[in-house]
Scaffold this motif. Structure first.
Motif, short mmCIF file in Angstrom:
data_model
loop_
_atom_site.label_atom_id
_atom_site.label_comp_id
_atom_site.label_asym_id
_atom_site.label_seq_id
_atom_site.Cartn_x
_atom_site.Cartn_y
_atom_site.Cartn_z
N LYS A 89 0.88 -1.18 0.00
CA LYS A 89 0.00 0.00 0.00
C LYS A 89 0.91 1.21 0.00
O LYS A 89 1.80 1.33 0.82
N SER B 81 -2.88 0.37 -3.87
CA SER B 81 -2.47 -0.91 -3.33
C SER B 81 -2.31 -1.91 -4.46
O SER B 81 -3.06 -1.88 -5.43
N SER C 21 5.54 -1.28 8.02
CA SER C 21 4.12 -0.98 7.97
C SER C 21 3.68 -0.62 9.36
O SER C 21 3.65 -1.47 10.24
N CYS D 161 0.06 -1.99 11.53
CA CYS D 161 -0.45 -3.15 10.81
C CYS D 161 -0.69 -4.28 11.80
O CYS D 161 0.18 -4.65 12.56
N ILE E 243 -2.56 5.26 5.28
CA ILE E 243 -2.62 3.86 4.91
C ILE E 243 -3.22 3.12 6.08
O ILE E 243 -2.76 3.25 7.21
N SER F 203 4.25 -1.04 3.38
CA SER F 203 3.69 0.30 3.22
C SER F 203 4.75 1.23 2.67
O SER F 203 5.92 1.12 3.02
#
Lengths: 1304, 228
Positions: A134, A268, A296, A299, A652, A695
């Motif tokens: 993403k 994404s 990320s 997450c 995100i 990410s």
């Protein structure tokens, strides 16, 4: 009850189950061999058993049906365990920890039989590792353009792919790289050359969006239009399979964010790696490496479960086509089979029962096989049609045919039993043959065929079971229902079956009693079945419209198709139903908001192995979110002070659905990806490993740097007034966004087109399968020669004969000339001027006028006849007292003496009432033809004795005098007039002139003679009441209505007579013979009455030319003449009401009935309809090439026959010709209508019944055995629905077959 | 070329005597209609059955679904259509010349059953896994003869079917020999050994359809002759 039943069986043993209709296997005489062979005995035993069974089924219908239903349900019970058919992939989830591929030996450790599916055996085809990326440009700058949303995020893929490719895990066992572990693929399928640039070949199966640019950053950078590149392989039609974009991105198109109108500004995509073998440590090291590089934040995706997805064998369109074909053939088979079911109460009901029988026998066979441990491995849908075809509907149809062709007058039980036993042998033989064939198939030792055969055997047996119990019972119920409806409707044909009882009453009284018994019958109605399968013989357009309207075929099919289609879509599309359901579930749970607000977890992302435990309800407090954001905020984010708004700092977010992002893909995603490399996933499975999240946060500067020079330019040219804040601005119909809408339109349009094509196809099919000129061709199957070739169908059944045998009334010695009759009596006059009165119920000849006993005093004509008389009488006596019908069938139709006499009937115009086109015409027509004299002389010489009388007989001195003239009696006969036997001393009958017109009312016969004399005879006594000789011109037509007689003469004058009856005292009053049921009762005349006939009025010049037709009804007398006019008179005062002009030829046919419908037809072939009240012409139709010879109107149509031997049926209101029936030569004028719906026509030796509304031939009744040349020329429909027609010198009385009445 | 020779061998259309010229035109039109119907049935069956053979290993969506329907060469369906038209016209014709009209099970439902069994035989040849080719061929031969026994039972039909099977197999051999196309696993002189059985069953089926179609015309002709 039971006892009586048993007694009944006992008694029924006596009744023959060697049926009267012997099966065709035994030709005549063969079955009377004294010693029976084994097969005969077997045959008889089987017949007996079936007979008993039939009785049983009819006796206890409800318990038997109940029992059968229980049996079916019990046998189908094991089917509940079978999985429903479907192609949706199945899933099975295991924990990632301690995962090892399942052993490939299925028999091995069944530790967890409960939750481990059968297919979870052996290693999967591939392990799918997805890296979900993403990326976002954050914070969003006002100066950025929409392209920046995805250009720089996409650019990251190249670097990431490189990292993954080059990742090497080193541990004690050595170093592992991706190249070792991944699934090596070879060439793409040869048909996919155009995708060669996108999909990897000869190497690891690793796909990413970078494949669009061959994984080269330079190409990406130089690509001016990313979206076009991505969408270039998008198919134009509906997306049934995965597109290239979906394959490479690994996320569905709308989640990828690859759009100019992406509001969230998050892009994404996934990098999908297919691994050959599972190496846990390599994967975890890859995970931690990626996490380290591209952390990320926030997450919380679970990484503890891997999902195994099992794909079933999928039926593609290519496979569907043969399948659909077989199903179409199957339905055609069922259709053609069930349309043969006929002559039952409810055709549809029986067809349904037949289909139910077959289907449930199939289900039973599958159920039984499952019960005994044989699991079906064949594709049920594929073998199903073949099974149905093997089992077949034949037996059911044969049973129905057999039962309905048993005599109708039997009891229902006996009918069923007899029908069953008739067919028992063939049914058993067929079944044995089929079982043998199937058993032979079993020994082919091919597993698939063996299985099929097993199913077929069980299916056959259960089908037999159901036929015998279920279908027979349903059939018996049906037949019984039919009987019940018949009981409500007393049908008069019964009277002719009943043996004539000797009654002490005088014959006339007996007749009147019979008549009274019959009279209470309501107006005779025959309603035809709702012939849903009949072929229309209307004009084509009407036919099509009727067909479509009647069946509502188009609507039904389109409706059913739509429902099925929608059902299939909903059922098979996991993205549809499943996401909807999950959305429902997540809406119900308070935390499941997936609207973009991330339900965040408190757990910082750590070691993937350690985050396996996840709280069931992670608590997303905003505080924590802020904290984590604060902690993790990248340095560039702190440069901005303003709070993170939705516009400026896109976030995100990792939401739970991201764990299994592959679920959003089409369920064909993986199969299609693998199928490109010729790897099938059918009946195999893949294991999908937990996704690795990655990410990217990119700065605005990165985005600007990544721009292609053309991007800005194009942006400004396309969106000159682009404003990022204008969220409400109407969106241009972008390609990506509006795709769903387009899909919808396309689907609708496609559906419409498909419907239209379907209708056209069906129409074509209908046209192909239905013969074109059905009405005209239909004559052919009605015209078989002789009795031996009665129309019989494919099973060798002819329609039940017992009901339709015509009654031959013989007694006349020459051809019948005039006919008249009502429901009770029938009067006929032959060329020999003999009048006979018949009883229409029994066929007895009641009276002969003149009495044959008077011969001695009469002219030679009668002497001649007397000599002929004894022959038939003696023969008849020999034949026994079985009644007239039997006797007459044994008799030759005319004395053998004249066997070689040529048939002159086509040459002689005998029909004076129809076509008295005048004397001269008749003479001309017959002149030079055959004459009887030589023949008679020869006959007399053979008889020898009375040769001198020949002179007395032979009227004409000229040797070549035409017979016609002789019969008209133009020449004076020598000898005194005969005196009637017992009659009043009134005027003696006139035997010199022939009878040209006959009318009958009550028991009075009015006879108009060629000499112009009108005589009134008593029908039962045979005596002359009175005669009137006021007119000298021959009477061409007579009408006897109430107490008035109207006579039309050759001179064109019209005489009105009144019949006065002076009744002595005791009247026998009975209801008269109302025509169409609404006439006032006419008086009964008894021989004791003094009846006189007075001429009340005479219209001397009614017409300029001879009157050709005369009809009367409803107080009107209508005359038609050669002078092209029709005149309407009032009956009471003989006043001329109208003179109707409109024909351009002489009038040849006129019709009038109680409802004042007046129709006329002329020599010009024109049919005119008139309003009899106003005298105006209603319509005007061209029907025929030549003269119109007869005319009949019903409420809806006009039926006419012409000299062109066509019978035209025209619509009465519009005048459109509905259809026409080709008649045989010379039989065109014989025509009648029974109860508005059945048309009766005469042919060569037969009478045909037609369905008036469709023009179908219903039945043909053959009058004699071998009377080839005898055509039916006159045909009358009597009031009791009997049909009488002339048949040479005989009369034939045909009762409308009760089969027709059975139809409902 | 096969079809052309068959066409030549087709006996000339029997001329109706008598003044009714319309009968002749009617007869010809009828013949044409029957030919067209038979041709289209043949083309349809050829497409569908060829698909059955082709897709044996293809279980998933190939990229060009529609193209796979027309996977055979363009000339195959017309050839088969022509052949089926010829066969379908030949059967009633031979019946007429032999003077033994075919009366066994003359109804559409029986014809439909026959077609279904024919498709089933093809299905079996394409989809059922047999141990060896011999078994497959024998099974199919038995099935074909069963088809003849169930739906035809006429000697002329059997003979004609055998002739068609022989002739068509020969033609296929020649075609394969010339390299026009080839079988994946030939086991009987370049072709599959079950081919004659399929041809035999196909001949019987098309003959059945043709006879059923001819029944309508028979009715018309009989009627007209009667009127004469």
């Amino acid at each position: 009850m039971l006892l009586s039943q048993l007694i009944y069986y006992e008694r029924s043993l006596d009744t023959p189950w060697i049926p009267p209709l012997e099966p065709p296997a035994y030709p005549n005489g063969c079955q009377v061999t004294p010693r029976m062979t084994l097969s005969d005995r077997l045959h008889q035993k089987i017949s007996g058993a079936f007979y008993q069974h039939g009785l049983l089924c009819t006796s206890y219908p409800v318990p038997i049906i109940f029992f059968t239903a229980v049996c079916i349900l019990a046998c189908c019970y094991p089917l509940l365990k079978l999985p429903l058919p479907g192609t949706v992939p199945e899933e099975y989830t295991t924990a990632v920890r301690d995962y090892s591929p399942p052993p490939s030996d299925p028999q091995a450790p069944q530790r967890d039989p409960s939750d481990r599916p059968d297919w979870y055996v052996g290693p999967p085809v591939a392990y799918i590792q997805q890296v979900l990326v993403k990326a976002v440009v954050s914070p969003w700058d006002q100066s950025l353009i929409p392209v920046d949303i995805f250009r720089s995020p996409l650019a990251q893929v190249f670097q990431l792919v490189e990292e993954i490719r080059n990742h090497v895990h080193r541990d004690s066992t050595g170093s592992h790289s991706l190249e070792e572990l991944c699934l090596q693929v070879t060439d793409l399928l040869s048909g996919l050359k155009k995708m060669q640039s996108q999909l990897p070949e000869h190497g690891c199966l690793l796909v990413s969006p970078g494949n669009f640019w061959q994984n080269e950053r330079e190409r990406f950078d130089s690509d001016a239009d990313i979206i076009r590149t991505v969408h270039q392989h998008e198919s134009k039609g509906l997306h049934t399979s995965a597109t290239v974009k979906d394959l490479l991105f690994g996320v569905p198109g709308k989640y990828s964010g690859l759009s100019l109108y992406n509001r969230k500004r998050v892009v994404s995509y996934t990098i999908t790696i297919a691994l050959q073998s599972y190496h846990a440590r390599f994967l975890s090291s890859l995970h931690s490496r990626l996490k380290q590089l591209h952390p990320s934040v926030n997450c919380s995706l679970r990484r503890d479960q891997m999902v195994h997805v099992h794909f079933k064998e999928e039926i593609g369109i290519a496979e569907l086509i043969p399948l659909v074909t077989t199903y179409i053939i199957l339905f055609a088979y069922i259709y053609f089979s069930t349309r043969k079911i006929d002559m039952v109460k409810s055709k549809w009901g029986l067809a349904l029962a037949a289909v139910v029988t077959v289907l449930s026998s199939l289900l039973m066979s599958v159920g039984l096989c499952t019960l005994f441990g044989l699991t079906p491995t064949l594709n049920g849908g594929e073998i199903f049609p073949y099974l149905v075809v093997v089992i077949g509907l034949e037996n059911v149809l044969v049973l129905t045919k057999s039962v309905v062709s048993t005599p109708v007058d039997l009891e229902v039980k006996l009918r069923i039993a007899q029908g069953l036993s008739n067919e028992s042998w063939s049914i058993m033989k067929n079944m044995a043959t089929e079982l043998c064939i199937v058993l032979i198939g079993y020994f082919t030792l091919v597993p698939a065929i063996q299985e099929f055969c097993l199913f077929a055997v069980v299916g056959l047996v259960s089908d037999f079971f159901l036929q015998m119990l279920f279908f027979t019972t349903v059939l018996s119920i049906d037949i019984r229902r039919m009987e019940l409806t018949d009981l409500n409707r007393c049908f008069p044909a019964e009277a002719c079956l009943a043996p004539p009882k000797p009654s002490p009453l005088r014959p006339r009284e007996a007749h009147q009693q019979q008549y009274k018994r019959l009279r209470p019958v309501t107006p005779y109605t025959i309603t035809l079945q709702p012939s849903s399968f009949r072929n229309l013989t209307l004009p084509k357009r009407l036919r099509v419209i009727y067909f479509l309207a009647r069946t509502r075929l188009a609507q039904r099919i389109i409706m059913a198709g739509t429902v099925i289609w929608i059902g299939i879509l909903v059922y098979t599309d996991p993205a549809g139903l499943r996401t909807y359901l999950s959305a429902q579930v997540s809406e119900q749970s308070p935390l499941g908001k997936s609207g973009g607000l991330p339900p965040l977890s408190v757990f910082p992302v750590g070691d993937p192995e350690s985050t396996l435990t996840v709280l069931p309800h992670p608590e997303p407090t905003p505080l924590l979110e802020n904290q984590s954001q604060d902690q993790q905020r990248p340095p560039w984010a702190s440069q901005r002070d303003q709070p993170p708004g939705p516009d400026n700092t896109p976030e995100i977010s990792w939401i739970p659905p991201d764990e299994e992002t592959w679920r959003r893909l089409s369920f064909r995603h993986w199969p299609s990806l693998f199928s490109y490399y010729n790897i099938t996933l059918a009946k195999r499975y893949i294991s999908i490993l937990p996704v690795i999240p990655v990410s990217f946060y990119l700065s605005a500067q990165d985005a600007v740097e990544a721009r292609h020079p053309q991007d800005t330019q194009r942006f400004h040219s396309h969106f000159p007034a682009f404003d990022m804040q204008a969220e409400q601005a109407p969106e241009p119909p972008g390609k990506t966004l509006s795709q769903p809408d387009f899909t919808l339109y396309k689907a609708a349009a496609l559906g419409l087109v498909a419907g239209v094509i379907l209708v056209l196809l069906l129409f074509c099919l209908y046209r192909v399968l239905c013969p074109r000129n059905y009405g005209q061709n239909g004559v052919s199957h009605g015209r078989r020669r002789g009795r031996g070739e009665l129309p019989c169908d494919d099973y060798g059944y002819s329609p039940p004969i017992s009901e339709i045998s015509p009654l031959l009334l013989s007694g006349h010695h020459m051809d019948i000339e005039c006919l008249a009759g009502d429901g009770m009596l029938l009067v006929s006059c032959c060329l020999a001027r003999q009048i006979r009165v018949w009883d229409t119920q029994t066929g007895d000849c009641l009276t002969v006028i003149p009495d044959p006993g008077l011969r001695q005093s009469s002219s030679g004509v009668w002497e001649r006849q007397e000599r002929w008389e004894p022959e038939p009488e003696e023969e008849g006596l020999e034949a026994g007292v079985g009644g007239y019908p039997l006797r007459r069938r044994l008799l030759p139709s005319r004395p053998a003496l004249f066997g070689d006499q040529p048939d002159l009937t086509p040459l002689i115009d005998t029909n004076f009432s129809e076509q008295p086109t005048c004397l001269g015409h008749a003479n001309e027509g017959a002149r030079g033809g055959f004459h009887f004299r030589g023949l008679l002389e020869r006959a007399y010489e053979e008889h020898g004795a009375t040769a001198p009388n020949i002179q007395g007989y032979s009227p004409s001195p000229a040797p070549c005098s035409p017979c016609r003239r002789h019969s008209q009696g133009d020449e004076p006969l020598c000898g005194p007039n005969p005196r009637p036997a017992s009659c009043l001393p009134a005027v003696p009958g006139d035997w010199d002139s022939s009878v040209w017109a006959l009318e009958l009312q009550g028991s009075l016969i009015a006879a108009g003679r060629s000499s112009g004399k009108l005589e009134l005879w008593d029908a039962l006594e045979g005596c002359l009441h009175c005669s009137n000789e006021e007119g000298k011109s021959g009477i061409t037509a007579l009408v006897f209505l109430n107490n008035r007689i109207v006579a039309a003469r050759l001179s064109g004058s019209l005489d009105f007579f009144t019949v006065d009856i002076n009744k002595p005292m005791n009247l026998l009053q009975y209801q008269g013979t109302p025509n169409r049921g609404s006439m006032p009762p006419s008086p009964c005349y008894s021989s004791d009455d003094v009846i006189c006939c007075q001429l009340t009025h005479s219209v001397q010049c009614a017409h300029q030319k001879p009157i050709t037709v005369l009809r009367a009804a409803a107080g009107r007398v209508v005359t038609g003449s050669q002078d092209h006019t029709v005149r309407v008179y009032r009956l009471e005062d003989s006043c001329c009401l109208f003179t109707l002009q409109g024909h351009s030829g002489g009038i040849t046919a006129v019709y009038i009935d109680q409802t004042m419908v007046l129709a006329s037809g002329g020599q010009d072939g024109v049919i005119c309809l008139w309003d009899a009240l106003t005298g105006s012409r209603v319509s005007h139709m061209y029907g025929h090439q030549g003269d119109v010879t007869s005319l009949i109107c019903t409420t809806s149509c006009v039926i006419s026959s012409g000299l062109d031997d066509l019978i035209c049926v025209l619509d009465r209101s519009t005048g459109i010709k509905l259809y026409s029936i080709q008649q045989e030569v010379g039989c065109g004028a014989s025509l009648g209508v029974i109860s508005e719906s059945i048309l009766v026509t005469g042919g060569q030796g037969c009478v045909s019944f037609w369905d008036l509304s469709y023009g179908d031939l219903l039945q043909t009744v053959y009058l004699g055995k071998s009377n080839e040349g005898q055509g039916v020329r006159q045909l009358r429909v009597l009031d009791n629905a009997a049909i009488v027609c002339d048949f040479g010198s005989e009369l034939s009385l045909v009762y409308v077959p009760s089969v027709l009445e059975k139809l409902d | 070329m096969v079809e052309a020779s068959k066409l030549k061998s087709l006996p000339p259309v029997q001329k109706m005597r008598g003044p009714y010229i319309s009968v002749i035109t009617n007869h010809k039109i009828n013949l044409t209609i029957r030919g067209v119907v038979l041709f289209s049935i043949g083309v349809f069956l050829a497409l569908v059955l060829n698909l059955l053979q082709v897709q044996r290993n293809v279980t998933l969506f190939p990229p060009d679904v529609i193209a796979s329907i027309f996977s055979s060469a363009w000339w195959v369906p017309p050839c088969i259509g022509t052949a089926s038209a010829v066969i379908g016209l030949m059967y009633p014709c031979i019946d007429r010349h032999l003077g033994e009209p075919h009366k066994f099970k003359r109804e559409w439902s029986s014809v439909m059953r026959c077609v279904a069994v024919f498709v089933g035989i093809n299905h079996a040849s394409a989809k059922v896994d047999f141990a060896n080719n011999m078994q497959l061929s024998l099974t199919l031969a038995a099935l074909s003869i069963g088809l003849w026994w169930t739906f035809d039972r006429s000697r002329s039909g059997f003979g004609l079917g055998l002739g068609i099977a022989f002739f068509a197999t020969l033609v296929t051999q020649l075609l394969v020999y010339k390299g026009v196309f080839q079988y994946t696993s030939p086991d009987f002189l370049y072709v599959r050994s079950w081919l004659p059985c399929i041809f035999f069953a196909g001949g019987i089926t098309m003959g059945n359809i043709g006879r059923q179609l001819a029944m309508y015309e028979c009715k018309v002709v009989q009627e007209k002759a009667h009127e004469d």
